[in-house]
Design a protein around this motif. Structure first.
Motif, PDB file in Angstrom:
ATOM      1  N   ALA A 282       0.870  -1.190   0.000  1.00 54.09           N
ATOM      2  CA  ALA A 282       0.000   0.000   0.000  1.00 54.09           C
ATOM      3  C   ALA A 282       0.904   1.236   0.000  1.00 54.09           C
ATOM      4  O   ALA A 282       0.594   2.270  -0.588  1.00 54.09           O
ATOM      5  CB  ALA A 282      -0.878   0.022   1.247  1.00 54.09           C
ATOM      6  N   ARG A 283       2.042   1.111   0.671  1.00 58.29           N
ATOM      7  CA  ARG A 283       2.984   2.237   0.738  1.00 58.29           C
ATOM      8  C   ARG A 283       4.379   1.668   0.935  1.00 58.29           C
ATOM      9  O   ARG A 283       4.579   0.770   1.783  1.00 58.29           O
ATOM     10  CB  ARG A 283       2.638   3.134   1.943  1.00 58.29           C
ATOM     11  N   ILE A 284       5.325   2.174   0.184  1.00 59.43           N
ATOM     12  CA  ILE A 284       6.718   1.801   0.419  1.00 59.43           C
ATOM     13  C   ILE A 284       7.549   3.067   0.239  1.00 59.43           C
ATOM     14  O   ILE A 284       7.352   3.833  -0.707  1.00 59.43           O
ATOM     15  CB  ILE A 284       7.178   0.647  -0.505  1.00 59.43           C
ATOM     16  N   GLU A 285       8.382   3.326   1.219  1.00 59.19           N
ATOM     17  CA  GLU A 285       9.089   4.621   1.229  1.00 59.19           C
ATOM     18  C   GLU A 285      10.477   4.438   1.800  1.00 59.19           C
ATOM     19  O   GLU A 285      10.650   3.787   2.840  1.00 59.19           O
ATOM     20  CB  GLU A 285       8.281   5.581   2.116  1.00 59.19           C
ATOM     21  N   LEU A 286      11.449   5.011   1.106  1.00 60.13           N
ATOM     22  CA  LEU A 286      12.811   4.961   1.614  1.00 60.13           C
ATOM     23  C   LEU A 286      12.939   6.028   2.710  1.00 60.13           C
ATOM     24  O   LEU A 286      12.594   7.189   2.488  1.00 60.13           O
ATOM     25  CB  LEU A 286      13.774   5.277   0.466  1.00 60.13           C
ATOM     26  N   SER A 287      13.352   5.610   3.902  1.00 63.32           N
ATOM     27  CA  SER A 287      13.471   6.581   5.011  1.00 63.32           C
ATOM     28  C   SER A 287      14.612   7.534   4.717  1.00 63.32           C
ATOM     29  O   SER A 287      15.727   7.102   4.423  1.00 63.32           O
ATOM     30  CB  SER A 287      13.765   5.862   6.319  1.00 63.32           C
ATOM     31  N   ARG A 288      14.281   8.857   4.812  1.00 62.36           N
ATOM     32  CA  ARG A 288      15.361   9.825   4.659  1.00 62.36           C
ATOM     33  C   ARG A 288      16.143   9.877   5.959  1.00 62.36           C
ATOM     34  O   ARG A 288      15.547   9.778   7.032  1.00 62.36           O
ATOM     35  CB  ARG A 288      14.777  11.201   4.386  1.00 62.36           C
ATOM     36  N   PRO A 289      17.442  10.067   5.893  1.00 62.36           N
ATOM     37  CA  PRO A 289      18.171  10.167   7.150  1.00 62.36           C
ATOM     38  C   PRO A 289      17.763  11.461   7.856  1.00 62.36           C
ATOM     39  O   PRO A 289      17.728  12.523   7.233  1.00 62.36           O
ATOM     40  CB  PRO A 289      19.633  10.211   6.709  1.00 62.36           C
ATOM     41  N   ARG A 290      17.402  11.344   9.117  1.00 64.32           N
ATOM     42  CA  ARG A 290      17.028  12.533   9.861  1.00 64.32           C
ATOM     43  C   ARG A 290      18.296  13.248  10.310  1.00 64.32           C
ATOM     44  O   ARG A 290      19.306  12.597  10.604  1.00 64.32           O
ATOM     45  CB  ARG A 290      16.178  12.158  11.075  1.00 64.32           C
ATOM     46  N   LEU A 291      18.213  14.578  10.385  1.00 61.65           N
ATOM     47  CA  LEU A 291      19.394  15.347  10.801  1.00 61.65           C
ATOM     48  C   LEU A 291      19.885  14.890  12.167  1.00 61.65           C
ATOM     49  O   LEU A 291      21.073  14.846  12.441  1.00 61.65           O
ATOM     50  CB  LEU A 291      19.069  16.837  10.851  1.00 61.65           C
ATOM     51  N   GLU A 292      18.900  14.563  12.991  1.00 62.01           N
ATOM     52  CA  GLU A 292      19.242  14.111  14.342  1.00 62.01           C
ATOM     53  C   GLU A 292      20.128  12.862  14.285  1.00 62.01           C
ATOM     54  O   GLU A 292      21.140  12.777  14.984  1.00 62.01           O
ATOM     55  CB  GLU A 292      17.939  13.820  15.069  1.00 62.01           C
ATOM     56  N   ASP A 293      19.729  11.930  13.379  1.00 63.70           N
ATOM     57  CA  ASP A 293      20.530  10.703  13.237  1.00 63.70           C
ATOM     58  C   ASP A 293      21.918  11.024  12.692  1.00 63.70           C
ATOM     59  O   ASP A 293      22.924  10.484  13.140  1.00 63.70           O
ATOM     60  CB  ASP A 293      19.838   9.728  12.287  1.00 63.70           C
ATOM     61  N   VAL A 294      21.923  11.942  11.716  1.00 61.39           N
ATOM     62  CA  VAL A 294      23.200  12.344  11.128  1.00 61.39           C
ATOM     63  C   VAL A 294      24.099  12.937  12.203  1.00 61.39           C
ATOM     64  O   VAL A 294      25.274  12.606  12.326  1.00 61.39           O
ATOM     65  CB  VAL A 294      22.970  13.359   9.983  1.00 61.39           C
ATOM     66  N   PHE A 295      23.485  13.817  12.995  1.00 57.48           N
ATOM     67  CA  PHE A 295      24.249  14.489  14.050  1.00 57.48           C
ATOM     68  C   PHE A 295      24.822  13.470  15.034  1.00 57.48           C
ATOM     69  O   PHE A 295      26.017  13.479  15.349  1.00 57.48           O
ATOM     70  CB  PHE A 295      23.338  15.488  14.776  1.00 57.48           C
ATOM     71  N   VAL A 296      23.951  12.561  15.466  1.00 62.31           N
ATOM     72  CA  VAL A 296      24.392  11.556  16.448  1.00 62.31           C
ATOM     73  C   VAL A 296      25.506  10.713  15.842  1.00 62.31           C
ATOM     74  O   VAL A 296      26.520  10.441  16.477  1.00 62.31           O
ATOM     75  CB  VAL A 296      23.201  10.683  16.904  1.00 62.31           C
ATOM     76  N   GLN A 297      25.314  10.367  14.573  1.00 63.07           N
ATOM     77  CA  GLN A 297      26.331   9.546  13.910  1.00 63.07           C
ATOM     78  C   GLN A 297      27.664  10.283  13.836  1.00 63.07           C
ATOM     79  O   GLN A 297      28.728   9.718  14.080  1.00 63.07           O
ATOM     80  CB  GLN A 297      25.843   9.199  12.503  1.00 63.07           C
ATOM     81  N   LEU A 298      27.572  11.579  13.538  1.00 61.65           N
ATOM     82  CA  LEU A 298      28.804  12.352  13.379  1.00 61.65           C
ATOM     83  C   LEU A 298      29.553  12.550  14.692  1.00 61.65           C
ATOM     84  O   LEU A 298      30.765  12.395  14.748  1.00 61.65           O
ATOM     85  CB  LEU A 298      28.487  13.737  12.784  1.00 61.65           C
TER      86      LEU A 298
END
Lengths: 325, 462
Positions: A282-298
């Motif tokens: 019904a729906r399939i969507e590639l999750s965009r990386p959230r800035l928060e995740d990017v920040f935490v990763q960095l």
């Protein structure tokens, strides 16, 4: 000359604390930049240095082609993090005073003030004293005071804090209008989804140092998306078949449907096709990386998972506080 | 410059147009005027009546009868008439008294005299034996009495009227009084006993008291002051009044502007409006604007008070006694004092978050401004003393010191005045420099208020 703001090697310490550490940034004219980072990252100190309210210990700052904002204050609109109005002054005279300090005067000033107040939904408050306004109204008045002189550069420090969603949307639209008019916009926030929603480009700081300086598109491309949101066409369909796809690392139940985590290095487009073949979607969507995740990763690169979780919790706290403040 | 003037104008209007400021401005001259009207009523002791019973031990046998005669109601009335007559002659304020009052025999004069001198004393004398025990008699002072209160025990010395030998000195008297006796009672007792002893001595020498009094009396004429273009009756209080009036003007000017600037700065900082202003002007423009706005407030205050003072001088026809240049110098020294003290007060306002926090830091400044009040008398009396000269050259009190000296009876030479102005101008530069550094850092500092040490560190840092 195409740079609105440039900071080169700027450092600022308060006593033993290094608030800004060798910061380099460049905002081109006409840009819409988000300056993000958690509380205490050095955003306000940097902005105050750009405004020549504070002076750096070392490094250079150029604003609108001048070595100091003092020489271009009439072309800069600034909304400080700490909101302030003269409590006993009426709104009209306050805006007239600020406009005149910014070099705007003349017979059409009153009309301009009424027009702006109307745009922010405060028509008729000119005669009200500032201490009679609600917090949100005060914030809008202050927002108008930052824009009344049609600045070339608009610097907004946490512009949405304390606003209800309707007012927030209204101010967001005004910021975008100003951007369309041609103004350069630099706004700081610790609520990362806000930056994600508005900005073209993000400068991320942590403990006084820059950790990221890229356009949102580039960030999304660079921080490889590995999660797919999937909702089956027929609710309740078993999704066990998805696990058999070799590129799928794991499947976890989500709010609606499931979240599928892809193996590192897999091609999202190809995997998404296989998923739809396996279970009608019904729906399939590639999750965009959230800035928060990017920040935490960095900032937690090489650190333990506990540290990352701790930081994530802190950011979420800040987000909640920012949204409800 | 335009921005500085805009800030100055806003500050001026925001302060000068408040009811509180206008009320504060008018309250002092109002109170002064009210005091002039009400003082005669409030401080009128015309209704005070000397009353009491005096016990007298008189071994000479001559003083008691003389006292009795002195305190005899007829004699008292006569003395009061004479006193009133002298008062009319000496006091220019009573010069307009109708002639009928001058004729002291009339009923109207009696009324006027009671109004002026108060009711006649009601005193009864009791004679004690010459060999009475003084210690025992002292107890009488605290005895309950149905009639007049036991007020005084007067013990006349043996030799009070006549000296025992040719080279011996004349004696006097001892006086013991009841507790809580009014000063005016005491004065009356002393003067009555003195009169009686003199009467007794004069009688013993077979001399004529009136003749002696006539010889001793030399009336004191009012002096006339001759200025370059007029002559007028000397106002003896002016020499004392002028320095204090000028110093008060200086004090009011500096503290009014400085105080309002301090509170408005704290308000701007605590309401966080300061950062909005800093987005439009530099910290130095903000400081300059605030100083100019406040100096205008002070100038309005001083102009009003100086105007009222000149009006008062003109109404008493004493306008010519004031050198107009003194006002010009007063303004120069005011500006020096204001910019030194005011800029430091502004820096304190910028460094703290609340008025209560400012009080502690402000104390040294207030003490400095209070210092001239202690120096007023020594400088006015001896304007060329080492203390006076030092006070007129050491900033930040040199403004006060020099103004005090210039308004004294021995003004300093002009080179000293201009040297003090030069010292003052240099201190203005220094104070504004220090204040600007504290101001710039303090403006955006919130939280724990700084102490003096921290502020000095800011000065070194900025």
């Amino acid at each position: 000359m195409n740079t609105a703001v440039r900071m080169s090697g700027v450092t600022k310490t308060f006593g033993k604390m290094r608030a800004v550490d060798d910061l380099e940034l460049e905002v081109p004219r006409g840009g819409l930049y988000g300056f993000i980072g958690p509380n205490g990252a050095g955003k306000t100190t940097s902005i105050r240095m750009i405004m020549s309210i504070l002076f750096p210990d070392s490094g250079e700052i150029a604003v609108l082609g001048h070595p100091s904002a003092l020489e271009a204050k009439d072309r800069i609109g600034y909304l400080p993090e700490e909101r302030g109005l003269y409590r006993k002054m009426k709104v009209g005279p306050f805006l007239r005073y600020v406009a005149r300090l910014k070099g705007v005067d003349g017979p059409d000033l009153d009309g301009r003030i009424s027009g702006w107040l109307e745009r922010v939904g405060l028509d008729g408050v000119e005669r009200k004293r500032c201490d009679e306004l609600s917090k949100g109204m005060s914030q809008k008045v202050q927002f108008v005071s930052a824009l009344i002189h049609q600045p070339d550069l608009l610097i907004l420090d946490e512009p949405f804090s304390g606003l209800d969603p309707v007012s927030m949307r209204m101010l967001r639209d005004l910021i975008l209008d100003e951007h369309r008019r041609g103004a350069t916009i630099l706004f700081s926030t610790h609520v990362m989804p806000q930056a994600e929603e508005i900005c073209e480009h993000v400068i991320m700081v942590h403990k006084g140092r820059k950790v990221l300086d890229e356009s949102l598109t580039a960030i999304r491309n660079r921080f490889d998306p590995r999660a797919v949101q999937f909702e089956p066409l027929v609710p309740g369909t078993r999704t066990a078949a998805l696990r058999s796809i070799p590129e799928v690392e794991g499947v976890t139940p989500g709010e609606k449907g499931v979240e599928i985590i892809l193996r590192e290095g897999s091609d999202p487009a190809a995997v998404m096709r296989r998923i739809m073949d396996a279970v009608p979607a019904a729906r399939i969507e590639l999750s965009r990386p959230r800035l928060e995740d990017v920040f935490v990763q960095l900032v937690t690169d090489g650190a333990s998972d506990d540290d990352a979780e701790h930081l994530r919790a802190e950011l979420q706290d800040a987000e909640t506080t920012g949204a409800t403040a | 410059m335009k921005r500085i003037l805009r800030i100055a104008l806003r500050d001026f209007v925001a302060i000068a147009m408040t009811k509180g400021f206008i009320f504060g401005l008018l309250v002092m001259p109002g109170m002064f005027g009210l005091m002039i009207v009400l003082a005669p009523v409030l401080f009128d002791d015309g209704n005070f009546q000397v009353e009491g019973e005096y016990a007298v031990i008189d071994p000479t046998g001559a003083v008691f009868p003389a006292m009795n005669a002195t305190l005899d109601s007829g004699a008292v009335a006569e003395r009061r008439r004479e006193q009133f007559q002298r008062l009319l002659e000496d006091n220019p304020a009573l010069a307009g008294t109708p002639d009928v009052v001058r004729n002291v025999a009339s009923a109207a004069a009696e009324q006027a005299m009671v109004a002026e001198l108060g009711p006649a004393p009601n005193v009864r004398l009791v004679e004690r034996p010459p060999d009475a025990d003084v210690e025992a008699e002292k107890a009488w002072l605290n005895e309950e009495s149905d009639g007049l209160r036991h007020t005084a025990l007067i013990v006349i010395h043996d030799n009070a009227v006549e000296a025992p030998g040719p080279d011996a000195e004349l004696g006097s008297y001892d006086l013991f009084v009841a507790p809580n006796l009014d000063e005016r009672d005491l004065d009356f007792i002393h003067s009555s006993v003195r009169e009686a002893i003199i009467d007794a001595r004069v009688a013993r020498q077979t001399m004529d008291r009136d003749a002696i009094e006539a010889i001793l009396r030399v009336s004191r004429p009012a002096s006339t002051t001759i200025t370059a273009d007029a002559e007028q009756r000397t106002f003896s209080g002016l020499n004392m009044l002028l320095p204090i009036a000028f110093m008060m003007l200086l004090f009011i000017g500096i503290m009014t502007g400085g105080g309002t600037m301090l509170t408005s700065m704290i308000e701007e900082k605590s309401s966080r409006v300061v950062e909005v202003l800093l987005s439009a002007v530099s910290p130095m423009e903000l400081m300059a604007g605030k100083l100019l706005g406040s100096v205008a407030i002070s100038l309005v205050t001083m102009a009003l008070y100086i105007g009222l003072g000149l009006l008062a001088l003109a109404s008493f026809a004493m306008f010519g006694l004031l050198d107009p240049w003194l006002i010009v110098y007063l303004m120069i020294f005011f500006l020096i004092g204001f910019f030194v003290i005011g800029s430091l007060m502004l820096a304190i306002g910028a460094a703290v978050n609340e008025v209560s926090e400012a009080q502690q830091l402000q104390t040294p400044l207030v003490l400095i401004v209070m210092l001239p009040w202690l120096l007023w008398l020594p400088i006015s009396r001896d304007p060329n003393s080492a203390l006076a000269i030092a006070a007129s050259f050491i900033p930040p009190i040199n403004s006060f010191g020099m103004v005090l000296r210039m308004t004294s009876t021995q003004p300093p030479p002009y080179w000293q005045v201009w040297l003090s102005i030069a010292v003052g101008a240099a201190s203005v530069v220094g104070a504004v420099w220090v204040a600007a550094k504290v101001f710039r850092i303090g403006l955006l500092m919130y939280g724990k208020p700084p102490n003096l040490k921290t502020m000095l560190r800011w000065v070194r840092q900025a």
